[in-house]
Design a protein around this motif. Structure first.
Motif: not given
Lengths: 253, 262
Positions: A60-62, A187-194, A205-206, A215-216
């Motif tokens: 993750a880029l924060l 929610a589906r996007c997060h699922e898909r990335i997982a 991920l930015v 989470r990711l």
């Protein structure tokens, strides 16, 4: 030899020359021939940043606005050549940086899917093969032949995201696009990335959403004014990001 | 990332599907909303030919036989050059947002716009051939030179397109300048006249016009049924190669800095 899905960036720096950053006219150029050149202000949007990611890892880029996150993502995506240092990315990269930007409003949804898939490096056949699942995931199958300008911005974003996650790539670079659509679609996007991660693909991920980051991505890089300030476990990086002083003095994006 | 001109050509070749989709999109958008659509590509030169034929057989009678064919066999290729140049000038700037977001070889944009202009030009060729038959111009094997003339003209146009599209990123004045230069070039190029009609001194100067030998590749076979002079063929080839080399080199040199200006 590096394997597909690997990212290696060594002390990358990107410099912008502030006085040169707008289109010149001939008149201005002619005036400049006779005048003292204006002092050039260098802005290092990014400096001394190193990233090392193996296949299947997630980072993750924060950092605040203007801290260099998106610039780093563009360097990794091959969109921007670094001024110094080097960035090496092995495998097919999919940069998801405001994906809907590539849509031509007067072309139909299906034509845009084909064109954008080609822009991201697919052949026409690969694009045609994938268009079915893309429309299904975006729940836009009825709108295939409708010009994109007639779709709502939410629909466009859904189509763009759906296209992106259905493309074959070893590396996914994501810039804030998770904030599209309604809660259910997110929610589906997060699922898909997982799922993307479970398939052993690499993710950068930015995001400003620290919970999503935690989470990711197990690891995170915290940037401040283009410099790396912390690299390590996302939980710790997020804690530091929260404690950064407000009202950033850093350069604008 | 691999460097060198060959690597860049290879990169472009690997994206040929993108190129063809861009050309298709460009053609589609050009005729967007019109009932006849692509038919206009054919109808436009056809109507223009009809008008010229009427004017130059009934209203004016220039001392050149088959004048409509004489004029149009150079005017249509010229229109291709002019139209492609104007459209290409904007091509990189127009897709600026894309260049900032997707890793795509920027040269696909001027090349796609040149190719879609070429498709348009190709539609005017049957009209020219029809006119040649109608006006009983000699039909000879010299017509076989036309594809070569087309290839050379396209190479020239692609070079100019690369040049102006890159220059326009840094100097938006280019788009205005291009239009003025083109209307000047129209009169400096043997289109409404031929070099033989001019006083020798002026003709001698216009010999250096880089577009003239390219247009002769169309006029000589279509109008006179003759193969172009070998010297004109050599000049046309040199002109096309030079334009392509200069345009390509300039474009690739500028490319890394596009990001800051588009």
């Amino acid at each position: 030899m590096s394997s597909p899905g690997e990212i290696r960036a060594e002390s990358v720096g990107v410099r912008f020359r502030l006085t040169h950053e707008r289109p010149l006219t001939f008149k201005e150029a002619a005036v400049r021939l006779f005048r003292q050149p204006r002092s050039v202000e260098d802005l290092w949007a990014l400096r001394g940043v190193s990233v090392e990611l193996g296949p299947g890892e997630a980072l993750a880029l924060l950092g605040r606005n203007g801290s260099g996150k998106s610039t780093l993502l563009r360097v990794l995506g091959g969109i921007l050549d670094p001024t110094e240092g080097r960035a090496e990315v092995t495998g097919r990269v999919l940069p998801l940086i405001e994906i809907a930007a590539g849509f031509l409003p007067d072309l139909s949804a299906i034509e845009n899917v084909h064109l954008n898939a080609a822009l991201l490096g697919l052949t026409r056949r690969e694009a045609v093969e994938r268009s079915g699942p893309v429309f299904e995931f975006a729940e836009l199958a009825r709108f295939r032949d409708v010009p994109v300008r007639l779709l709502s911005s939410g629909m466009q974003a859904r189509l763009a995201f759906s296209l992106a996650v259905h493309l074959p790539a070893e590396i996914l670079l994501v810039d804030e696009v998770l904030a599209v659509g309604d809660l259910e679609f997110q929610a589906r996007c997060h699922e898909r990335i997982a799922a993307f991660r479970r398939e052993g693909r690499t993710l950068v991920l930015v995001t400003h959403d620290l919970e999503t980051a935690e989470r990711l991505c197990p690891r995170a890089l915290l940037l401040e004014g283009g410099r790396p300030v912390f690299s390590g476990p996302t939980r710790e990086a997020a804690a530091r990001a929260r404690s950064l002083p407000h009202a950033p003095p850093g350069p604008a994006a | 990332m691999p460097a060198g001109p060959l690597a860049e050509v290879a990169r472009l070749w690997s994206r040929r599907d993108l190129l063809s989709l861009l050309v298709a999109a460009d053609l589609k958008l050009r005729y967007k909303g019109s009932a006849l659509g692509f038919v206009w590509g054919l109808l436009n030169p056809l109507l223009l030919t009809g008008i010229f034929a009427l004017v130059f057989t009934h209203l004016l009678r220039p001392p050149v036989e088959r004048f409509p064919l004489f004029l149009l066999s150079a005017l249509f290729p010229w229109t291709f050059v002019a139209q492609a140049t104007v459209r290409a000038t904007q091509s990189v700037v127009q897709h600026g947002t894309l260049l900032r977001k997707v890793a795509v070889p920027a040269s696909v944009f001027p090349l796609a716009s040149s190719l879609s202009s070429l498709a348009n030009f190709a539609l005017s060729l049957p009209v020219l051939l029809g006119l040649a038959l109608l006006l009983r111009a000699p039909v000879t094997v010299a017509w076989l030179y036309l594809p070569v003339a087309g290839a050379l003209l396209f190479a020239f146009v692609a070079g100019v397109a690369l040049l102006v599209s890159a220059a326009n990123v840094f100097f938006r004045d280019v788009q205005h300048l291009v239009e003025v230069l083109l209307s000047m070039a129209f009169y400096l190029t043997p289109i409404i006249y031929s070099l033989e009609m001019l006083p020798p001194a002026i003709a001698g100067a216009l010999v250096w016009n880089p577009i003239a030998p390219l247009l002769l590749g169309f006029r000589d076979p279509l109008y006179a049924g003759a193969w172009p002079d070998p010297r004109d063929v050599a000049a046309a080839a040199a002109s096309a190669a030079a334009a392509l080399a200069v345009g390509w080199t300039f474009f690739q040199r500028c490319r890394p800095r596009f990001f800051l200006y588009v």
